[in-house]
Design a protein around this motif. Structure first.
Motif, PDB file in Angstrom:
ATOM      1  N   GLN A 102       0.600  -0.959  -0.091  1.00 17.24           N
ATOM      2  CA  GLN A 102       0.065  -0.118  -0.207  1.00 17.24           C
ATOM      3  C   GLN A 102       1.113   1.409   0.182  1.00 17.24           C
ATOM      4  O   GLN A 102       0.177   2.394  -0.381  1.00 17.24           O
ATOM      5  N   LYS A 103       1.609   1.082  -0.070  1.00 14.36           N
ATOM      6  CA  LYS A 103       2.805   2.540   0.396  1.00 14.36           C
ATOM      7  C   LYS A 103       2.802   3.465  -0.651  1.00 14.36           C
ATOM      8  O   LYS A 103       2.854   4.539   0.202  1.00 14.36           O
ATOM      9  N   LYS A 104       2.834   3.294  -1.898  1.00 11.51           N
ATOM     10  CA  LYS A 104       1.909   4.304  -3.149  1.00 11.51           C
ATOM     11  C   LYS A 104       0.797   4.952  -3.122  1.00 11.51           C
ATOM     12  O   LYS A 104       0.943   6.118  -3.187  1.00 11.51           O
ATOM     13  N   GLU A 105       0.105   4.076  -2.294  1.00 13.48           N
ATOM     14  CA  GLU A 105      -1.372   4.946  -2.107  1.00 13.48           C
ATOM     15  C   GLU A 105      -1.703   6.041  -0.563  1.00 13.48           C
ATOM     16  O   GLU A 105      -1.994   6.315  -1.328  1.00 13.48           O
ATOM     17  N   TYR A 106      -0.826   5.837  -0.424  1.00 21.01           N
ATOM     18  CA  TYR A 106      -1.023   6.646   0.957  1.00 21.01           C
ATOM     19  C   TYR A 106       0.524   7.884   1.474  1.00 21.01           C
ATOM     20  O   TYR A 106       1.519   6.795   1.609  1.00 21.01           O
ATOM     21  N   ASP A 107      -0.297   8.561   2.419  1.00 23.12           N
ATOM     22  CA  ASP A 107       0.989   9.185   2.785  1.00 23.12           C
ATOM     23  C   ASP A 107       1.924   8.263   4.397  1.00 23.12           C
ATOM     24  O   ASP A 107       2.950   8.085   4.482  1.00 23.12           O
ATOM     25  N   ILE A 108       0.438   7.695   4.649  1.00 27.77           N
ATOM     26  CA  ILE A 108       1.133   7.352   6.027  1.00 27.77           C
ATOM     27  C   ILE A 108       0.014   5.573   6.323  1.00 27.77           C
ATOM     28  O   ILE A 108      -1.562   5.810   6.098  1.00 27.77           O
ATOM     29  N   ILE A 109       0.410   5.442   6.789  1.00 25.43           N
ATOM     30  CA  ILE A 109      -0.206   3.329   7.050  1.00 25.43           C
ATOM     31  C   ILE A 109       0.007   2.948   8.147  1.00 25.43           C
ATOM     32  O   ILE A 109       1.488   2.586   9.017  1.00 25.43           O
ATOM     33  N   CYS A 110      -0.484   2.426   8.814  1.00 25.86           N
ATOM     34  CA  CYS A 110      -0.935   2.747  10.666  1.00 25.86           C
ATOM     35  C   CYS A 110      -1.491   1.210  10.224  1.00 25.86           C
ATOM     36  O   CYS A 110      -2.680   0.502  10.583  1.00 25.86           O
ATOM     37  N   GLY A 111      -1.546  -0.136  11.055  1.00 24.27           N
ATOM     38  CA  GLY A 111      -1.701  -1.165  11.914  1.00 24.27           C
ATOM     39  C   GLY A 111      -2.228  -1.215  13.248  1.00 24.27           C
ATOM     40  O   GLY A 111      -1.847  -0.548  14.234  1.00 24.27           O
ATOM     41  N   ASN A 112      -3.401  -1.879  13.214  1.00 26.04           N
ATOM     42  CA  ASN A 112      -3.753  -2.255  14.587  1.00 26.04           C
ATOM     43  C   ASN A 112      -4.224  -3.322  14.557  1.00 26.04           C
ATOM     44  O   ASN A 112      -5.172  -4.056  13.718  1.00 26.04           O
ATOM     45  N   ARG A 113      -4.000  -3.613  15.463  1.00 24.76           N
ATOM     46  CA  ARG A 113      -4.413  -4.966  16.239  1.00 24.76           C
ATOM     47  C   ARG A 113      -5.975  -4.857  16.482  1.00 24.76           C
ATOM     48  O   ARG A 113      -5.572  -4.492  18.271  1.00 24.76           O
ATOM     49  N   THR A 114      -6.286  -6.460  15.990  1.00 29.64           N
ATOM     50  CA  THR A 114      -7.763  -6.392  17.374  1.00 29.64           C
ATOM     51  C   THR A 114      -7.505  -7.032  17.983  1.00 29.64           C
ATOM     52  O   THR A 114      -9.044  -7.060  19.191  1.00 29.64           O
ATOM     53  N   ASN A 115      -6.789  -7.856  18.481  1.00 29.84           N
ATOM     54  CA  ASN A 115      -6.623  -8.796  19.464  1.00 29.84           C
ATOM     55  C   ASN A 115      -5.575  -8.759  20.538  1.00 29.84           C
ATOM     56  O   ASN A 115      -4.175  -9.002  19.609  1.00 29.84           O
ATOM     57  N   ARG A 116      -4.785  -8.013  21.081  1.00 27.42           N
ATOM     58  CA  ARG A 116      -3.838  -7.717  21.939  1.00 27.42           C
ATOM     59  C   ARG A 116      -4.048  -8.816  22.926  1.00 27.42           C
ATOM     60  O   ARG A 116      -4.537  -9.013  23.696  1.00 27.42           O
ATOM     61  N   GLY A 117      -2.188  -8.505  23.141  1.00 33.35           N
ATOM     62  CA  GLY A 117      -1.496  -9.309  24.030  1.00 33.35           C
ATOM     63  C   GLY A 117      -1.370  -8.702  25.852  1.00 33.35           C
ATOM     64  O   GLY A 117      -1.128  -8.881  26.669  1.00 33.35           O
ATOM     65  N   ASP A 118      -1.765  -7.397  25.471  1.00 32.95           N
ATOM     66  CA  ASP A 118      -1.603  -6.641  26.725  1.00 32.95           C
ATOM     67  C   ASP A 118      -2.663  -6.542  28.042  1.00 32.95           C
ATOM     68  O   ASP A 118      -4.349  -6.692  27.758  1.00 32.95           O
ATOM     69  N   GLY A 119      -2.334  -5.689  28.885  1.00 33.02           N
ATOM     70  CA  GLY A 119      -3.391  -6.174  29.850  1.00 33.02           C
ATOM     71  C   GLY A 119      -4.616  -4.603  29.581  1.00 33.02           C
ATOM     72  O   GLY A 119      -4.549  -3.711  28.937  1.00 33.02           O
ATOM     73  N   PHE A 120      -5.621  -4.603  30.441  1.00 33.49           N
ATOM     74  CA  PHE A 120      -6.702  -3.713  29.972  1.00 33.49           C
ATOM     75  C   PHE A 120      -6.356  -2.853  30.138  1.00 33.49           C
ATOM     76  O   PHE A 120      -6.602  -1.392  29.182  1.00 33.49           O
ATOM     77  N   ILE A 121      -5.170  -1.344  31.470  1.00 33.36           N
ATOM     78  CA  ILE A 121      -4.841   0.043  31.365  1.00 33.36           C
ATOM     79  C   ILE A 121      -3.956   0.059  29.527  1.00 33.36           C
ATOM     80  O   ILE A 121      -3.997   0.924  28.543  1.00 33.36           O
ATOM     81  N   ARG A 122      -3.037  -0.874  29.571  1.00 35.90           N
ATOM     82  CA  ARG A 122      -2.537  -0.963  28.266  1.00 35.90           C
ATOM     83  C   ARG A 122      -3.147  -0.728  27.150  1.00 35.90           C
ATOM     84  O   ARG A 122      -2.849  -0.436  25.698  1.00 35.90           O
ATOM     85  N   ALA A 123      -4.301  -1.299  26.753  1.00 36.27           N
ATOM     86  CA  ALA A 123      -5.581  -1.267  25.274  1.00 36.27           C
ATOM     87  C   ALA A 123      -6.195   0.136  25.985  1.00 36.27           C
ATOM     88  O   ALA A 123      -6.406   0.882  24.576  1.00 36.27           O
ATOM     89  N   ILE A 124      -6.694   0.982  27.224  1.00 32.97           N
ATOM     90  CA  ILE A 124      -7.667   1.995  27.276  1.00 32.97           C
ATOM     91  C   ILE A 124      -5.946   2.974  26.316  1.00 32.97           C
ATOM     92  O   ILE A 124      -6.205   3.841  25.629  1.00 32.97           O
ATOM     93  N   ILE A 125      -5.152   3.268  26.761  1.00 32.10           N
ATOM     94  CA  ILE A 125      -3.806   4.123  26.275  1.00 32.10           C
ATOM     95  C   ILE A 125      -3.973   4.078  25.186  1.00 32.10           C
ATOM     96  O   ILE A 125      -3.504   4.967  24.245  1.00 32.10           O
ATOM     97  N   GLU A 126      -3.976   2.507  25.195  1.00 33.58           N
ATOM     98  CA  GLU A 126      -3.546   2.323  23.046  1.00 33.58           C
ATOM     99  C   GLU A 126      -4.647   3.191  22.423  1.00 33.58           C
ATOM    100  O   GLU A 126      -4.216   3.634  21.135  1.00 33.58           O
ATOM    101  N   LYS A 127      -6.339   3.419  23.179  1.00 31.02           N
ATOM    102  CA  LYS A 127      -7.254   3.241  22.329  1.00 31.02           C
ATOM    103  C   LYS A 127      -6.472   4.822  22.646  1.00 31.02           C
ATOM    104  O   LYS A 127      -7.748   5.519  21.392  1.00 31.02           O
ATOM    105  N   ILE A 128      -6.778   5.390  23.386  1.00 31.13           N
ATOM    106  CA  ILE A 128      -6.392   6.930  23.621  1.00 31.13           C
ATOM    107  C   ILE A 128      -5.170   7.915  22.703  1.00 31.13           C
ATOM    108  O   ILE A 128      -5.550   8.506  21.784  1.00 31.13           O
TER     109      ILE A 128
END
Length: 104
Positions: free
Chosen positions: A57-83
């Motif tokens: 996708q690199k030529k189609e967009y200036d920035i590409i960000c990934g998002n894991r829908t299932n994380r191996g982190d705890g609740f607090i880390r997941a909240i921080i990531e959402k913010i």
């Protein structure tokens, strides 16, 4: 890989903590006029096979960000990531054409 790609620069120790290390690495890449910046944690939650999805996708967009829908982190880390993701979306969507990719 560096033999095959002499411009590849791997910097594993900047002597800084996580956030400061990321900023130092981004600054280094920008000052070196890097064509691309790929950043991922080394916590084993990113599957190296997923890189191809970004690269295609690199030529189609200036920035590409990934998002894991299932994380191996705890609740607090997941909240921080959402913010952080919300703030990035607010900041970046108004400035760049951007693609969000989700991975399970």
């Amino acid at each position: 890989m560096q033999k095959e790609m002499p411009q590849l620069k791997i910097m594993s120790n900047t002597g800084k903590s996580h956030g400061a290390k990321l900023l130092a690495l981004y600054k280094y890449a920008i000052e070196a006029n890097a064509d691309y910046i790929f950043q991922t944690d080394s916590d084993g939650q990113t599957n190296p096979k997923d890189f191809n999805y970004f690269w295609e996708q690199k030529k189609e967009y200036d920035i590409i960000c990934g998002n894991r829908t299932n994380r191996g982190d705890g609740f607090i880390r997941a909240i921080i990531e959402k913010i952080v993701c919300l703030l990035l979306n607010i900041f970046l969507m108004s400035r760049f054409q951007m693609q969000m990719l989700s991975f399970v």
